[in-house]
Write a protein that holds these residues in place. Structure first.
Motif, PDB file in Angstrom:
ATOM      1  N   ARG A  57       9.731  -1.122  61.154  1.00 60.87           N
ATOM      2  CA  ARG A  57       9.506  -1.420  62.568  1.00 60.87           C
ATOM      3  C   ARG A  57       8.775  -2.754  62.665  1.00 60.87           C
ATOM      4  NH1 ARG A  57      11.791   0.934  66.834  1.00 60.87           N
ATOM      5  NH2 ARG A  57       9.912   0.506  68.051  1.00 60.87           N
ATOM      6  N   LYS A  66      11.486 -10.961  66.707  1.00 61.78           N
ATOM      7  CA  LYS A  66      11.648  -9.852  67.653  1.00 61.78           C
ATOM      8  C   LYS A  66      12.046 -10.374  69.031  1.00 61.78           C
ATOM      9  CE  LYS A  66       9.130  -5.969  69.728  1.00 61.78           C
ATOM     10  NZ  LYS A  66       7.828  -5.261  69.803  1.00 61.78           N
ATOM     11  N   ILE A  69      15.713 -11.293  69.125  1.00 62.68           N
ATOM     12  CA  ILE A  69      16.570 -10.103  69.121  1.00 62.68           C
ATOM     13  C   ILE A  69      16.530  -9.411  70.482  1.00 62.68           C
ATOM     14  CG2 ILE A  69      16.954  -7.840  68.086  1.00 62.68           C
ATOM     15  CD1 ILE A  69      17.670 -10.227  66.273  1.00 62.68           C
ATOM     16  N   VAL A  70      15.337  -9.265  71.049  1.00 62.09           N
ATOM     17  CA  VAL A  70      15.186  -8.570  72.331  1.00 62.09           C
ATOM     18  C   VAL A  70      15.910  -9.326  73.445  1.00 62.09           C
ATOM     19  CG1 VAL A  70      13.522  -7.944  74.132  1.00 62.09           C
ATOM     20  CG2 VAL A  70      13.050  -7.395  71.738  1.00 62.09           C
ATOM     21  N   ILE A 162      19.462  -4.210  62.544  1.00 65.83           N
ATOM     22  CA  ILE A 162      18.529  -3.930  63.641  1.00 65.83           C
ATOM     23  C   ILE A 162      19.282  -3.203  64.749  1.00 65.83           C
ATOM     24  CG2 ILE A 162      16.913  -4.900  65.320  1.00 65.83           C
ATOM     25  CD1 ILE A 162      16.690  -7.373  63.510  1.00 65.83           C
ATOM     26  N   LEU A 164      19.911  -2.370  68.266  1.00 63.89           N
ATOM     27  CA  LEU A 164      19.584  -3.152  69.458  1.00 63.89           C
ATOM     28  C   LEU A 164      19.067  -2.296  70.613  1.00 63.89           C
ATOM     29  CD1 LEU A 164      22.499  -5.742  69.365  1.00 63.89           C
ATOM     30  CD2 LEU A 164      20.076  -6.141  68.882  1.00 63.89           C
ATOM     31  N   LEU A 167      15.357  -0.941  68.390  1.00 63.99           N
ATOM     32  CA  LEU A 167      14.727  -1.963  67.551  1.00 63.99           C
ATOM     33  C   LEU A 167      14.291  -1.413  66.194  1.00 63.99           C
ATOM     34  CD1 LEU A 167      12.639  -4.135  70.033  1.00 63.99           C
ATOM     35  CD2 LEU A 167      14.964  -4.501  69.193  1.00 63.99           C
ATOM     36  N   ASP A 168      14.792  -0.232  65.821  1.00 63.90           N
ATOM     37  CA  ASP A 168      14.580   0.265  64.468  1.00 63.90           C
ATOM     38  C   ASP A 168      15.284  -0.668  63.481  1.00 63.90           C
ATOM     39  OD1 ASP A 168      13.102   2.456  65.238  1.00 63.90           O
ATOM     40  OD2 ASP A 168      14.832   3.799  65.341  1.00 63.90           O
ATOM     41  N   ILE A 169      14.626  -0.907  62.370  1.00 62.22           N
ATOM     42  CA  ILE A 169      15.156  -1.823  61.355  1.00 62.22           C
ATOM     43  C   ILE A 169      15.478  -1.047  60.087  1.00 62.22           C
ATOM     44  CG2 ILE A 169      14.664  -3.873  59.940  1.00 62.22           C
ATOM     45  CD1 ILE A 169      12.533  -4.611  62.086  1.00 62.22           C
ATOM     46  N   CYS A 193       7.462  -7.226  59.772  1.00 57.69           N
ATOM     47  CA  CYS A 193       7.593  -5.814  60.111  1.00 57.69           C
ATOM     48  C   CYS A 193       6.946  -4.967  59.024  1.00 57.69           C
ATOM     49  CB  CYS A 193       9.074  -5.434  60.264  1.00 57.69           C
ATOM     50  SG  CYS A 193      10.018  -5.489  58.717  1.00 57.69           S
TER      51      CYS A 193
END
Length: 336
Positions: A57, A66, A69-70, A162, A164, A167-169, A193
């Protein structure tokens, strides 16, 4: 490998070669023909079943990766991946132990979930033929290719997935020496992370710690090691998980002091999760059979369900200190 419920929406390739001064960044997306789609799909599906995949995370606080990605969308995919590549290249460039690579960025949908992926395709050596013409004569030769990529049947050393939505990696990463210390640079320096141990790592700690503990406390009793593996297999069969508390209860019975000492050592060895899932592949590789090797060079692989079953296999302690292994109910023997 069957490809199902997988759709690749976007793909682009950037070159991060630390022998160059700057990254070589694509300005447009990679075209998706049948061959390329199959190549990437096979890598994606292989990663999802890889026991080395570590859950993670993003850390709290400011995080540019982050944020990218967000705030991503399909229209900014090219620019987003270029920015991510520049950040990753800055890390690779100043740390020479990190290998150069072509990096495939993609957005794909798998089992109704959308993912942003980063596949770092570290270069491998391969050999190809080369045709020259020297003094009007054709000369065929073998030449070394130093920037080959893992083919669709080879494992990728480093990658990031990831989710989307959550947002778990999930990532596969390797340690490299940075400032005199070996670290997981993808999680610590790039993603920033917090990653946990992979299934493979957890099972390795469990197997090694259990084996050493039983050998040290039961005078090398190999049967006890087999019983422990059988207890793990029982836990998996009943719960589809490894419950170490349940395993310890089965192995040590009423010896509460031994169980407490065992659980304490498990924790000291870094296995803080005492109840966790494992894939079918990990089950098959670790908990289907127990290998026994004698000092005379004989090797026997015993199906784990036969351990403790004296109708199938029996270990007899002889008066001269040797051990006899008696195999029973055998209808046929084959050479392999």
């Amino acid at each position: 490998m069957e490809i199902k419920d997988l759709e690749i929406n976007k793909m682009i390739v950037h070159i991060l070669d630390n022998n160059l001064e700057i990254p070589v960044l694509s300005e447009v997306e990679h075209p998706l023909d049948d061959d390329i789609e199959e190549f990437l799909e096979k890598h994606i599906l292989r990663v999802f079943t890889d026991g080395s995949l570590r859950p993670a995370r993003f850390n709290d606080g400011e995080n540019i990766i982050k944020d990218i990605i967000v705030n991503h969308n399909l229209n900014t995919f090219v620019e987003d991946t270029k920015r991510l590549s520049e950040i990753l290249f800055d890390i690779i460039k100043i740390n020479v132990d990190i290998p150069p690579a072509d990096v495939i960025f993609s957005i794909f949908t798998y089992e109704d979930r959308r993912y942003f992926s980063i596949f770092k395709m570290n270069y491998r050596n391969s050999y190809i033929h080369n045709v020259d013409q020297i003094e009007e004569k054709v000369v065929n030769s073998i030449v070394k290719q130093r920037t080959s990529l893992p083919n669709e049947n080879q494992k990728i050393d480093e990658c990031i997935l990831i989710d989307l939505t959550t947002l778990d990696i999930k990532l596969i990463e390797k340690e490299y020496e940075i400032n005199g210390e070996k670290i997981y640079y993808l999680s610590r320096l790039f993603l920033k992370c917090n990653s946990k141990r992979s299934e493979k790592e957890k099972v390795k700690i469990l197997n090694k710690t259990t084996k050493n503990f039983l050998e040290n406390n039961y005078e090398g009793d190999f049967v006890k090691v087999g019983q422990a593996k059988k207890a793990v297999a029982k836990s998996l069969e009943e719960n589809d998980r490894i419950d170490i508390e349940s395993v310890a209860k089965d192995v040590f019975k009423s010896d509460l002091d031994m169980k407490k000492e065992y659980m304490s050592i498990i924790e000291k060895e870094g296995l803080d999760e005492t109840n966790f899932e494992v894939s079918e592949k990990i089950k098959r590789q670790n908990f289907r059979k127990q290998k026994i090797v004698t000092d005379t060079g004989i090797e026997i692989k015993v199906p784990i369900e036969f351990f403790d079953d004296k109708e199938r296999i029996e270990f007899v302690n002889n008066t001269d200190g040797t051990i006899s292994i008696v195999l029973k109910q055998i209808g046929n023997v084959k050479n392999k």
